[in-house]
Design an enzyme around this catalytic site. Structure first.
Site, PDB file in Angstrom:
ATOM      1  N   CYS A   6       0.810  -1.231   0.000  1.00  0.00           N
ATOM      2  CA  CYS A   6       0.000   0.000   0.000  1.00  0.00           C
ATOM      3  C   CYS A   6       0.836   1.271   0.000  1.00  0.00           C
ATOM      4  O   CYS A   6       0.288   2.362  -0.174  1.00  0.00           O
ATOM      5  CB  CYS A   6      -0.915   0.016   1.210  1.00  0.00           C
ATOM      6  SG  CYS A   6      -1.876  -1.473   1.331  1.00  0.00           S
ATOM      7  N   HIS A  37      -3.017   6.845   3.230  1.00  0.00           N
ATOM      8  CA  HIS A  37      -3.503   5.561   2.722  1.00  0.00           C
ATOM      9  C   HIS A  37      -4.798   5.242   3.460  1.00  0.00           C
ATOM     10  O   HIS A  37      -4.870   5.342   4.684  1.00  0.00           O
ATOM     11  CB  HIS A  37      -2.452   4.479   2.969  1.00  0.00           C
ATOM     12  CG  HIS A  37      -2.979   3.100   2.712  1.00  0.00           C
ATOM     13  ND1 HIS A  37      -3.694   2.787   1.577  1.00  0.00           N
ATOM     14  CD2 HIS A  37      -2.923   1.957   3.446  1.00  0.00           C
ATOM     15  CE1 HIS A  37      -4.049   1.523   1.623  1.00  0.00           C
ATOM     16  NE2 HIS A  37      -3.598   1.002   2.746  1.00  0.00           N
ATOM     17  N   ASN A  91     -10.358  -0.039   0.949  1.00  0.00           N
ATOM     18  CA  ASN A  91      -8.896  -0.016   0.822  1.00  0.00           C
ATOM     19  C   ASN A  91      -8.507  -0.531  -0.562  1.00  0.00           C
ATOM     20  O   ASN A  91      -8.655  -1.716  -0.846  1.00  0.00           O
ATOM     21  CB  ASN A  91      -8.295  -0.898   1.924  1.00  0.00           C
ATOM     22  CG  ASN A  91      -6.772  -0.955   1.872  1.00  0.00           C
ATOM     23  OD1 ASN A  91      -6.157  -0.482   0.915  1.00  0.00           O
ATOM     24  ND2 ASN A  91      -6.173  -1.541   2.891  1.00  0.00           N
TER      25      ASN A  91
HETATM   26  N1  ACO Z   1     -18.220  -8.393  10.667  1.00  0.00           N
HETATM   27  C1  ACO Z   1     -18.613  -8.730  11.915  1.00  0.00           C
HETATM   28  N2  ACO Z   1     -17.745  -9.129  12.859  1.00  0.00           N
HETATM   29  C2  ACO Z   1     -16.452  -9.189  12.518  1.00  0.00           C
HETATM   30  C3  ACO Z   1     -15.972  -8.850  11.248  1.00  0.00           C
HETATM   31  C4  ACO Z   1     -16.931  -8.432  10.295  1.00  0.00           C
HETATM   32  N3  ACO Z   1     -16.611  -8.089   9.036  1.00  0.00           N
HETATM   33  N4  ACO Z   1     -14.637  -8.988  11.203  1.00  0.00           N
HETATM   34  C5  ACO Z   1     -14.268  -9.406  12.428  1.00  0.00           C
HETATM   35  N5  ACO Z   1     -15.353  -9.523  13.216  1.00  0.00           N
HETATM   36  C6  ACO Z   1     -15.428  -9.956  14.603  1.00  0.00           C
HETATM   37  C7  ACO Z   1     -14.301 -10.870  14.980  1.00  0.00           C
HETATM   38  O1  ACO Z   1     -14.585 -12.201  14.612  1.00  0.00           O
HETATM   39  C8  ACO Z   1     -14.274 -10.687  16.494  1.00  0.00           C
HETATM   40  O2  ACO Z   1     -15.294 -11.494  17.039  1.00  0.00           O
HETATM   41  P1  ACO Z   1     -15.049 -12.246  18.436  1.00  0.00           P
HETATM   42  O3  ACO Z   1     -14.804 -11.154  19.442  1.00  0.00           O
HETATM   43  O4  ACO Z   1     -16.320 -12.981  18.625  1.00  0.00           O
HETATM   44  O5  ACO Z   1     -13.841 -13.101  18.214  1.00  0.00           O
HETATM   45  C9  ACO Z   1     -14.683  -9.223  16.673  1.00  0.00           C
HETATM   46  O6  ACO Z   1     -15.294  -8.825  15.444  1.00  0.00           O
HETATM   47  C10 ACO Z   1     -13.526  -8.316  16.942  1.00  0.00           C
HETATM   48  O7  ACO Z   1     -12.474  -8.633  16.018  1.00  0.00           O
HETATM   49  P2  ACO Z   1     -11.160  -7.788  15.962  1.00  0.00           P
HETATM   50  O8  ACO Z   1     -10.251  -8.400  14.937  1.00  0.00           O
HETATM   51  O9  ACO Z   1     -10.623  -7.605  17.354  1.00  0.00           O
HETATM   52  O10 ACO Z   1     -11.751  -6.411  15.440  1.00  0.00           O
HETATM   53  P3  ACO Z   1     -11.016  -5.041  15.338  1.00  0.00           P
HETATM   54  O11 ACO Z   1     -11.797  -4.054  16.076  1.00  0.00           O
HETATM   55  O12 ACO Z   1      -9.547  -5.179  15.618  1.00  0.00           O
HETATM   56  O13 ACO Z   1     -11.161  -4.696  13.801  1.00  0.00           O
HETATM   57  C11 ACO Z   1      -9.927  -4.760  11.757  1.00  0.00           C
HETATM   58  C12 ACO Z   1     -10.611  -5.566  12.825  1.00  0.00           C
HETATM   59  C13 ACO Z   1     -10.956  -3.836  11.127  1.00  0.00           C
HETATM   60  C14 ACO Z   1      -9.387  -5.700  10.694  1.00  0.00           C
HETATM   61  C15 ACO Z   1      -8.792  -3.931  12.404  1.00  0.00           C
HETATM   62  O14 ACO Z   1      -7.942  -4.753  13.155  1.00  0.00           O
HETATM   63  C16 ACO Z   1      -7.969  -3.214  11.382  1.00  0.00           C
HETATM   64  O15 ACO Z   1      -8.432  -2.306  10.714  1.00  0.00           O
HETATM   65  N6  ACO Z   1      -6.694  -3.559  11.248  1.00  0.00           N
HETATM   66  C17 ACO Z   1      -5.842  -2.961  10.264  1.00  0.00           C
HETATM   67  C18 ACO Z   1      -6.194  -3.517   8.959  1.00  0.00           C
HETATM   68  C19 ACO Z   1      -5.543  -2.803   7.850  1.00  0.00           C
HETATM   69  O16 ACO Z   1      -5.358  -1.621   7.904  1.00  0.00           O
HETATM   70  N7  ACO Z   1      -5.204  -3.542   6.821  1.00  0.00           N
HETATM   71  C20 ACO Z   1      -4.660  -3.102   5.653  1.00  0.00           C
HETATM   72  C21 ACO Z   1      -3.447  -2.228   5.858  1.00  0.00           C
HETATM   73  S1  ACO Z   1      -2.158  -2.563   4.821  1.00  0.00           S
HETATM   74  C22 ACO Z   1      -2.800  -2.698   3.388  1.00  0.00           C
HETATM   75  O17 ACO Z   1      -3.569  -1.846   3.074  1.00  0.00           O
HETATM   76  C23 ACO Z   1      -2.467  -3.834   2.500  1.00  0.00           C
END
Ligand code: ACO
Length: 326
Positions: free
Chosen positions: A113, A253, A283
Site C-alpha cells: 500500500c 492511505h 482499501n
Molecule cells: N463483521 C462482523 N464481525 C467481525 C468482522 C466483520 N466483518 N470482522 C471481524 N469480526 C469480529 C471478529 O470475529 C471478532 O469477534 P469475536 O470477538 O467474537 O472473536 C470481533 O469482530 C472483533 O475482532 P477484531 O479483529 O478484534 O476487530 P477489530 O476491532 O480489531 O477490527 C480490523 C478488525 C478492522 C481488521 C482492524 O484490526 C484493522 O483495521 N486492522 C488494520 C487492517 C488494515 O489496515 N489492513 C490493511 C493495511 S495494509 C494494506 O492496506 C495492505
C-alpha cells in the site's frame, strides 16, 4: 532539477458493492463494518478487468489532462499488490503496450500500500538523474480477486481502483519536495499471500486454495500503522521546518478510518486535516492515495502552491510519505 505532478487521473469500476450486499453471504453487517472501519462501499472490477486495465484507464485521464503524448513517456511505473501475473511479465509492461507508450521503459513497484509514495520519489529520482523526462506513475489494484470471500475479517476491507500521475521536471519550487521511505521486514508475516511464490509453491492436493489469498493479522497491522503515520508526518514537518497549519491536507492511505482517527488524536492533528474517501472505495492499496489526490483535484480542493503530505503504510512492512507543493 525537481519533479512535479503535471496531470492526475483515476478510474474505479462502475460495479459498486454495499456492506448490505456482503451481509447477504457473510456473517457481518453494515453497522459493524462502518463502525470498525468507516467503509460503506467498495468498487469491484468486472471479470475481464485486471490491474493493467484499470491502470490504463486512469493513465489515459492523467495523460489527457496534462496534454501528454504517450510516446513522450520515458518510464511507466506501476505500483501494485495485485499484478496481472505472478512475478512476470510486469503489469507496467502490459500498461505500456495498452496506452502506446512505446518509447518508455516499464517496471512494477512491489511495496504494497506504500507503492504510490515510493513511486513518487522513484519518479523524481529518474527525472533528477536525467534518465527520464516524463514518468507515468500508476497505482492499480484488483484486490477483490485475491481476497478470501469467506474471511469476514479481511474481505470487507478491500476494493478495486486505480490512480495515475504524469510526473515531469519542475524548476519553480513546486512538486515533490521531500519523501520519507521506510521498511520493517520483521513484520513481513502480518500481511501476506503465503502460497504461490518460490517460498511455498502451490502444490495441487497439498496447498489450500485460501493460502493463495490475502492473509492479515489485523490487530498487528493496526498497531504498526498508528505510530508509523505519526512518525512520517512528524519527520516531514520537522525537517522542512513546517507546522501542521502550513499543510492544506494530509492524504493518507485509506485502510481504516479508525487508524487515521487514532493517529490524528495521538498527534493532536484535527481529523479534518486528513482527506478521507474510504467510505466510498474501501482499501484499494497502492491506489488509495492517487484516487484521493484525483478527487481533491476534481473537487477544486487544492490550489496551486498548497502543501500536501501523503502518508502510506502496508505490506512488507513498508511506510512513508511525501511532501508535495501542488
Ligand atoms: N463483521 C462482523 N464481525 C467481525 C468482522 C466483520 N466483518 N470482522 C471481524 N469480526 C469480529 C471478529 O470475529 C471478532 O469477534 P469475536 O470477538 O467474537 O472473536 C470481533 O469482530 C472483533 O475482532 P477484531 O479483529 O478484534 O476487530 P477489530 O476491532 O480489531 O477490527 C480490523 C478488525 C478492522 C481488521 C482492524 O484490526 C484493522 O483495521 N486492522 C488494520 C487492517 C488494515 O489496515 N489492513 C490493511 C493495511 S495494509 C494494506 O492496506 C495492505
Amino acid at each position: 532539477m525537481g519533479a512535479r505532478i503535471e496531470g492526475i487521473g483515476a478510474y474505479t469500476p462502475s460495479r459498486r458493492m454495499s456492506n448490505d450486499e456482503l451481509a447477504e453471504f457473510l456473517d457481518t453487517s453494515d453497522e459493524w463494518i462502518r463502525s470498525h472501519t468507516g467503509i460503506g462501499y467498495r468498487h469491484v472490477a468486472s471479470d475481464d478487468e485486471a490491474a493493467s486495465d484499470l491502470g490504463a484507464q486512469a493513465a489515459k485521464v492523467a495523460l489527457d489532462r496534462s496534454g501528454t503524448d504517450p510516446e513522450s513517456i520515458d518510464m511507466v511505473l506501476v505500483a501494485t499488490a495485485s499484478s496481472d501475473y505472478v512475478g512476470f511479465p510486469s503489469t507496467a509492461c502490459i500498461v505500456q503496450n495498452m496506452i502506446g507508450a512505446k518509447n518508455a521503459a516499464a517496471m512494477d513497484i512491489g511495496v504494497g500500500c506504500t507503492g504510490f509514495v515510493y513511486g513518487l520519489e522513484t519518479a523524481k529520482g529518474f527525472i533528477a538523474s536525467g534518465a527520464a523526462d516524463r514518468v507515468l506513475l500508476i497505482g492499480s489494484e484488483v484486490l477483490t480477486r485475491i481476497v478470501d470471500w469467506t474471511d469476514r475479517s479481511t474481505c470487507v476491507l478491500f476494493g478495486d481502483g486505480a490512480g495515475a500521475a504524469v510526473i515531469s521536471p519542475s524548476s519553480n519550487g513546486r512538486g515533490i519536495l521531500d519523501s520519507v521511505l521506510k521498511a520493517d521486514g520483521s513484520g513481513a508475516s502480518y500481511l501476506a499471500r503465503e502460497v504461490g511464490g518460490t517460498r511455498a509453491p502451490f502444490k495441487l492436493g497439498h496447498s489450500a486454495e485460501r493460502d493463495l489469498l490475502i492473509k492479515m493479522e489485523g490487530q498487528s497491522v493496526y498497531n504498526f500503522a498508528v505510530p508509523a503515520i505519526i512518525e512520517v508526518i512528524q519527520q516531514i514537518l520537522d525537517r522542512n521546518r513546517l507546522t501542521i497549519d502550513d499543510i492544506a491536507y494530509i492524504v493518507p492511505h485509506q485502510a481504516n478510518r479508525r487508524i487515521i482517527e487514532a493517529a490524528a488524536k495521538r498527534a493532536r492533528i484535527p481529523t479534518e486535516k486528513f482527506y478521507l474517501n474510504i467510505e466510498e472505495y474501501a482499501n484499494t492499496s497502492a491506489a488509495t492515495i492517487p484516487i484521493a489526490l484525483n478527487e481533491l483535484y476534481e473537487r477544486d480542493k487544492v490550489a496551486d502552491g498548497d502543501l500536501l503530505i501523503t502518508v502510506g503504510f502496508g505490506a512488507g512492512l513498508t511506510f512513508g510519505g511525501n511532501l508535495l507543493k501542488w
